[in-house]
Design a protein around this motif. Structure first.
Motif, PDB file in Angstrom:
ATOM      1  N   MET A   1      -7.310   3.517  -3.638  1.00 18.12           N
ATOM      2  CA  MET A   1      -7.640   3.130  -2.100  1.00 18.12           C
ATOM      3  C   MET A   1      -7.392   4.155  -0.951  1.00 18.12           C
ATOM      4  SD  MET A   1      -7.114  -0.423  -0.235  1.00 18.12           S
ATOM      5  CE  MET A   1      -8.001  -1.488  -1.690  1.00 18.12           C
ATOM      6  N   ALA A   2      -8.417   4.987  -0.492  1.00 21.81           N
ATOM      7  CA  ALA A   2      -8.160   6.030   0.408  1.00 21.81           C
ATOM      8  C   ALA A   2      -7.707   5.395   1.836  1.00 21.81           C
ATOM      9  CB  ALA A   2      -9.659   6.590   0.629  1.00 21.81           C
ATOM     10  N   GLU A   3      -6.982   6.203   2.495  1.00 20.71           N
ATOM     11  CA  GLU A   3      -6.345   5.918   3.699  1.00 20.71           C
ATOM     12  C   GLU A   3      -7.578   5.654   4.823  1.00 20.71           C
ATOM     13  OE1 GLU A   3      -3.545   5.894   5.509  1.00 20.71           O
ATOM     14  OE2 GLU A   3      -2.082   6.573   3.613  1.00 20.71           O
TER      15      GLU A   3
ATOM     16  N   TYR B   1       0.691  -1.265   0.101  1.00 15.51           N
ATOM     17  CA  TYR B   1       0.088  -0.072   0.086  1.00 15.51           C
ATOM     18  C   TYR B   1       0.967   1.262  -0.105  1.00 15.51           C
ATOM     19  CZ  TYR B   1      -3.569   3.558   1.129  1.00 15.51           C
ATOM     20  OH  TYR B   1      -4.147   4.790   1.297  1.00 15.51           O
ATOM     21  N   VAL B   2       0.763   2.078  -0.980  1.00 13.23           N
ATOM     22  CA  VAL B   2       1.675   3.397  -1.200  1.00 13.23           C
ATOM     23  C   VAL B   2       0.951   4.440  -0.331  1.00 13.23           C
ATOM     24  CG1 VAL B   2       2.447   4.758  -2.701  1.00 13.23           C
ATOM     25  CG2 VAL B   2       2.190   2.545  -3.450  1.00 13.23           C
ATOM     26  N   HIS B   3       1.338   4.897   0.943  1.00 13.14           N
ATOM     27  CA  HIS B   3       1.003   5.973   1.465  1.00 13.14           C
ATOM     28  C   HIS B   3       1.405   7.268   0.745  1.00 13.14           C
ATOM     29  CE1 HIS B   3      -0.143   3.585   5.187  1.00 13.14           C
ATOM     30  NE2 HIS B   3       0.857   2.867   4.659  1.00 13.14           N
ATOM     31  N   GLN B   4       2.681   7.180   0.233  1.00 15.45           N
ATOM     32  CA  GLN B   4       3.111   8.540  -0.319  1.00 15.45           C
ATOM     33  C   GLN B   4       4.291   8.059  -1.311  1.00 15.45           C
ATOM     34  OE1 GLN B   4       4.459  11.590   2.535  1.00 15.45           O
ATOM     35  NE2 GLN B   4       5.420  12.697   0.926  1.00 15.45           N
ATOM     36  N   GLY B   5       4.129   8.819  -2.515  1.00 14.69           N
ATOM     37  CA  GLY B   5       5.297   8.381  -3.601  1.00 14.69           C
ATOM     38  C   GLY B   5       4.276   8.361  -4.749  1.00 14.69           C
TER      39      GLY B   5
END
Length: 299
Positions: free
Chosen positions: A139-141, A54-58
């Motif tokens: 996919m939102a946080e 899961y990519v939170h930031q990047g």
């Protein structure tokens, strides 16, 4: 049994003891919000574990199965076992690459699925790469899936000895259940490259079984060899030669799955006529020898 590892990186090594079913270290690895601030580089590779990232930031690019997808914040990347892929992320101090990564051997989950036939069927389709699930999901946080990632990380430090296996099973079942609710993903993530790059990838798809000659590719696109090589590397982060070898190995995987052809013939059909070199390239990308890959599929 040694206490459960309470670091951000969860690597749980187990053996069978006192009648309990325990797992080797490589069977379940979970790292929550791993951060790269200065450098991130990945080559084409595959592994026997299923991977959920899961990519939170990047922001960057995923190349998989001859296609390319944009990687953006709040996206989930899904890779079944032995699915070759490559991730390119442009990392800076201002915009680091933050992701949560879960790797697990499918055998860890199989026994937990026995009481859930619909979920078991869905999971088997993912393993066989027969489902319509895309490799990239928006996919939102605040979605239940991401909440599960956070909750498991928060609770692992307080797990008592003997609790981990049960909690891990519930965690994996819940993640697969959430995937099943929306298996299609989001096809809008298909990245539209410079059309020349897409043409290069398509040319390789059509000619991977032939000896590679950059001059022929450049001539087909009416570009100079230097421009073709530079354009592809700049856009994808990898060389045309590396992409060609990865394409050959991907098609070799299909022949290993679907035929009983000897390795020498498979190598020849995908453009690598030297059998020992074919095995070397295959192992470098897939992490196992070709025969081991075939035997793994027959289990």
């Amino acid at each position: 049994m040694a206490p459960f590892c309470a670091k951000m990186f969860i690597s749980c090594g187990y053996e069978r003891r006192a009648g309990k079913r325990l797992f080797p270290t490589e069977w379940f690895n979970y790292e929550y919000r791993r951060t790269s601030k200065e450098f991130f580089k990945e080559v084409f590779h595959a592994h026997s574990q299923m991977e959920l990232t899961y990519v939170h930031q990047g922001r960057g690019l995923l190349i998989i199965e001859g296609k390319s997808y944009s990687i953006e914040p709040n996206t989930l990347l899904l890779f079944p076992p032995f699915q070759m892929h490559r991730i390119q992320i442009q990392v800076t101090q201002e915009e680091p690459f933050i992701r949560s990564v879960l790797l697990f051997e499918p055998a860890v989950l199989q026994s937990y699925l026995n009481d859930f036939p619909s979920l078991r069927s869905f999971f088997q389709r993912i393993l066989r790469q027969q489902s319509n699930i895309h490799p990239v999901h928006a996919m939102a946080e605040n979605t239940p899936f991401v909440a599960l990632l956070r909750q498991f990380n928060e609770t692992n430090t307080s797990m008592r000895e003997g609790e981990f296996e049960e909690n891990m099973g519930v965690f994996l079942l819940s993640l697969v259940h959430q995937l099943k609710q929306n298996p299609e993903g989001d096809a809008s993530f298909l990245k539209k490259h410079n059309h020349h790059v897409e043409d290069i990838m398509q040319w390789i798809e059509e000619h991977y079984m032939e000896p590679f000659r950059l001059e022929e590719l450049a001539s087909a696109l009416h570009l100079s060899p230097y421009h073709v090589a530079h354009l592809f590397k700049e856009s994808t982060g990898t060389t045309i030669v590396a992409y060609t070898q990865a394409t050959r190995v991907r098609y070799a995987c299909g022949l290993l799955r679907k035929t009983s052809l000897p390795l020498s013939e498979i190598g020849y059909q995908v453009g690598i006529s030297n059998a020992s070199y074919f095995s070397k390239v295959f192992r470098e990308i897939m992490g196992v020898a070709p025969l081991s890959y075939r035997q793994h599929l027959l289990k």
